[in-house]
Design a protein around this motif. Structure first.
Motif, PDB file in Angstrom:
ATOM      1  N   TYR A   1      47.980  37.160  37.629  1.00 49.63           N
ATOM      2  CA  TYR A   1      47.219  36.516  38.269  1.00 49.63           C
ATOM      3  C   TYR A   1      47.723  35.267  39.091  1.00 49.63           C
ATOM      4  O   TYR A   1      47.120  34.401  39.710  1.00 49.63           O
ATOM      5  CB  TYR A   1      46.241  36.169  37.266  1.00 49.63           C
ATOM      6  CG  TYR A   1      45.232  37.302  36.689  1.00 49.63           C
ATOM      7  CD1 TYR A   1      44.163  37.609  37.320  1.00 49.63           C
ATOM      8  CD2 TYR A   1      45.767  37.996  35.685  1.00 49.63           C
ATOM      9  CE1 TYR A   1      43.216  38.448  36.672  1.00 49.63           C
ATOM     10  CE2 TYR A   1      44.946  38.985  35.230  1.00 49.63           C
ATOM     11  CZ  TYR A   1      43.690  39.234  35.847  1.00 49.63           C
ATOM     12  OH  TYR A   1      42.911  40.264  35.334  1.00 49.63           O
TER      13      TYR A   1
ATOM     14  N   TYR B   1      44.919  34.773  44.939  1.00 51.90           N
ATOM     15  CA  TYR B   1      43.925  35.456  43.970  1.00 51.90           C
ATOM     16  C   TYR B   1      42.575  34.619  44.231  1.00 51.90           C
ATOM     17  O   TYR B   1      42.375  33.611  43.703  1.00 51.90           O
ATOM     18  CB  TYR B   1      44.446  35.499  42.413  1.00 51.90           C
ATOM     19  CG  TYR B   1      43.591  36.410  41.844  1.00 51.90           C
ATOM     20  CD1 TYR B   1      43.685  37.672  42.112  1.00 51.90           C
ATOM     21  CD2 TYR B   1      42.563  35.879  40.851  1.00 51.90           C
ATOM     22  CE1 TYR B   1      42.780  38.445  41.098  1.00 51.90           C
ATOM     23  CE2 TYR B   1      41.920  36.747  40.077  1.00 51.90           C
ATOM     24  CZ  TYR B   1      42.044  38.080  40.246  1.00 51.90           C
ATOM     25  OH  TYR B   1      41.084  39.117  39.599  1.00 51.90           O
TER      26      TYR B   1
ATOM     27  N   GLU C   1      36.548  45.066  33.813  1.00 48.23           N
ATOM     28  CA  GLU C   1      37.653  45.998  34.153  1.00 48.23           C
ATOM     29  C   GLU C   1      39.037  45.108  34.152  1.00 48.23           C
ATOM     30  O   GLU C   1      40.097  45.813  33.971  1.00 48.23           O
ATOM     31  CB  GLU C   1      37.595  46.341  35.879  1.00 48.23           C
ATOM     32  CG  GLU C   1      37.546  45.203  36.609  1.00 48.23           C
ATOM     33  CD  GLU C   1      36.116  44.712  37.074  1.00 48.23           C
ATOM     34  OE1 GLU C   1      36.090  44.279  38.410  1.00 48.23           O
ATOM     35  OE2 GLU C   1      35.292  44.931  36.389  1.00 48.23           O
ATOM     36  N   HIS C   2      38.741  43.617  33.710  1.00 47.37           N
ATOM     37  CA  HIS C   2      39.983  42.735  33.434  1.00 47.37           C
ATOM     38  C   HIS C   2      40.196  42.714  32.131  1.00 47.37           C
ATOM     39  O   HIS C   2      41.197  42.246  31.372  1.00 47.37           O
ATOM     40  CB  HIS C   2      39.551  41.535  34.057  1.00 47.37           C
ATOM     41  CG  HIS C   2      39.751  41.500  35.600  1.00 47.37           C
ATOM     42  ND1 HIS C   2      40.711  41.327  36.411  1.00 47.37           N
ATOM     43  CD2 HIS C   2      38.667  41.802  36.313  1.00 47.37           C
ATOM     44  CE1 HIS C   2      40.456  41.148  37.432  1.00 47.37           C
ATOM     45  NE2 HIS C   2      39.167  41.464  37.525  1.00 47.37           N
TER      46      HIS C   2
ATOM     47  N   TYR D   1      40.996  42.580  28.027  1.00 50.11           N
ATOM     48  CA  TYR D   1      42.114  43.345  27.544  1.00 50.11           C
ATOM     49  C   TYR D   1      41.911  44.337  26.491  1.00 50.11           C
ATOM     50  O   TYR D   1      42.420  45.700  26.537  1.00 50.11           O
ATOM     51  CB  TYR D   1      43.054  42.596  26.860  1.00 50.11           C
ATOM     52  CG  TYR D   1      44.441  43.051  26.800  1.00 50.11           C
ATOM     53  CD1 TYR D   1      45.352  42.912  27.621  1.00 50.11           C
ATOM     54  CD2 TYR D   1      44.983  43.434  25.406  1.00 50.11           C
ATOM     55  CE1 TYR D   1      46.638  43.608  27.583  1.00 50.11           C
ATOM     56  CE2 TYR D   1      46.152  43.822  25.319  1.00 50.11           C
ATOM     57  CZ  TYR D   1      47.195  44.052  26.501  1.00 50.11           C
ATOM     58  OH  TYR D   1      48.133  44.421  26.278  1.00 50.11           O
TER      59      TYR D   1
ATOM     60  N   ASP E   1      43.292  47.655  42.294  1.00 53.95           N
ATOM     61  CA  ASP E   1      43.788  46.330  41.828  1.00 53.95           C
ATOM     62  C   ASP E   1      44.633  46.274  40.665  1.00 53.95           C
ATOM     63  O   ASP E   1      44.373  45.495  39.749  1.00 53.95           O
ATOM     64  CB  ASP E   1      42.701  45.296  41.913  1.00 53.95           C
ATOM     65  CG  ASP E   1      43.464  43.776  41.979  1.00 53.95           C
ATOM     66  OD1 ASP E   1      44.466  43.639  42.726  1.00 53.95           O
ATOM     67  OD2 ASP E   1      42.677  42.992  41.361  1.00 53.95           O
TER      68      ASP E   1
ATOM     69  N   ARG F   1      45.772  44.185  37.145  1.00 52.55           N
ATOM     70  CA  ARG F   1      44.735  43.225  36.654  1.00 52.55           C
ATOM     71  C   ARG F   1      43.423  44.137  36.438  1.00 52.55           C
ATOM     72  O   ARG F   1      42.762  43.616  35.319  1.00 52.55           O
ATOM     73  CB  ARG F   1      44.359  42.365  37.793  1.00 52.55           C
ATOM     74  CG  ARG F   1      45.432  41.248  38.219  1.00 52.55           C
ATOM     75  CD  ARG F   1      45.255  40.514  39.625  1.00 52.55           C
ATOM     76  NE  ARG F   1      45.741  41.776  40.410  1.00 52.55           N
ATOM     77  CZ  ARG F   1      46.886  42.171  40.945  1.00 52.55           C
ATOM     78  NH1 ARG F   1      48.108  41.643  40.323  1.00 52.55           N
ATOM     79  NH2 ARG F   1      47.106  43.125  41.700  1.00 52.55           N
ATOM     80  N   HIS F   2      43.045  45.194  36.975  1.00 52.77           N
ATOM     81  CA  HIS F   2      42.224  46.130  36.519  1.00 52.77           C
ATOM     82  C   HIS F   2      42.749  47.005  35.798  1.00 52.77           C
ATOM     83  O   HIS F   2      43.620  47.890  36.167  1.00 52.77           O
ATOM     84  CB  HIS F   2      41.293  46.853  37.903  1.00 52.77           C
ATOM     85  CG  HIS F   2      40.609  45.859  38.706  1.00 52.77           C
ATOM     86  ND1 HIS F   2      39.773  46.280  39.754  1.00 52.77           N
ATOM     87  CD2 HIS F   2      40.511  44.489  38.557  1.00 52.77           C
ATOM     88  CE1 HIS F   2      39.254  45.364  40.384  1.00 52.77           C
ATOM     89  NE2 HIS F   2      39.607  44.239  39.734  1.00 52.77           N
TER      90      HIS F   2
END
Length: 276
Positions: A43, A48, A150-151, A153, A195, A198-199
């Motif tokens: 990131y 970004y 989607e980000h 963890y 992406d 990150r995704h």
């Protein structure tokens, strides 16, 4: 449906990652999954866009204008389901614009944002964000995650936390990209909404519904985010050809939305979710 394919991180590292398909959940997982320690480095870029209020380029200016339009629409959506308003938690709050807007409309606000730079920009708007999810006894009438799920963890842990923190009559609003959309199919591995890394997860309607059913929550409404088809197509054109092709991106975004009028498979979807 491909079981696995390779996608490049176009925006920061240039590394390639695999997307592996889970047939039961009907979703893809990014592999190898970066460690928690390494993930923030993906990131670490001034470009970004979710972590900046910059208007340096035409693209950034367009993004900020569209963001202003969507703030109003998101707030109206909240009020449609929660006319009495109440306590709102925004997870992945970025630079705090949504919380600033909803606070002015009478909501009690809280927000979470892991990125220090974004939290600093939010603080300049008098929006105090925490780095981590709150673990107090507070429950929330509304929880929003605009392009954030989607980000996260640990997906299962996150869903468990949402179930616990959403009040009995509360409403959860989740927005995520949809890999079944026309623009995803059109751009294939250049689709910007993959992406990686990150995704970490890539959802379909079926996967979202199944994941929340597992946690005794259900999707009561699915709504489109029509601007996303144009935004994602513009980035995808850049990844595909190396330049912003506005005409091709607009045409692709238009065709994606037209296709979705019949199929419901918009580039991004908002899921309105409640307790069972």
């Amino acid at each position: 449906m491909k079981n696995t394919f390779e996608v490049k991180d176009h925006s920061i590292s240039g590394e390639s990652f695999r997307l592996e398909y889970d047939e039961q959940l009907h979703m893809y997982f990014t592999t190898p999954k970066p460690s928690k320690e390494k993930l923030p480095s993906y990131y670490a870029s001034e470009d970004y866009i979710s972590h900046t209020d910059s208007k340096r380029s035409l693209f950034e200016k367009m993004y900020q204008v569209i963001k202003g339009i969507t703030l109003s629409r998101k707030q109206k959506l909240l009020t449609a389901y929660l006319p009495q308003k109440g306590h709102l938690l925004d997870i992945g709050a970025g630079t705090g614009d949504f919380l600033e807007y909803t606070s002015q409309k009478g909501w009690t606000i809280s927000g979470v944002e892991p990125n220090e730079k974004a939290r600093t920009l939010a603080q300049q708007k008098s929006i105090a964000l925490t780095e981590h999810l709150p673990e107090n006894t507070t429950s929330y009438d509304a929880i929003t995650m605009w392009h954030v799920l989607e980000h996260v963890y640990d997906l299962d842990d996150q869903l468990h936390w949402l179930k616990k923190k959403l009040s009995k009559e509360g409403v959860l609003f989740i927005a995520v990209p949809n890999f079944e959309s026309f623009d995803a199919i059109h751009y294939k591995t250049d689709w910007a909404a993959y992406d990686v890394p990150r995704h970490l997860y890539h959802f379909s309607k079926k996967s979202i519904q199944q994941l929340f059913e597992k946690h005794e929550m259900h999707v009561v409404k699915i709504l489109p985010m029509k601007f996303d088809a144009y935004y994602v197509s513009l980035l995808s054109e850049k990844y595909k050809s190396g330049r912003m092709n506005y005409f091709k991106a607009f045409w692709s975004g238009y065709k994606s939305n037209q296709s979705a009028r019949r199929s419901g498979a918009y580039s991004s979807l908002i899921y309105v979710i409640k307790h069972k």
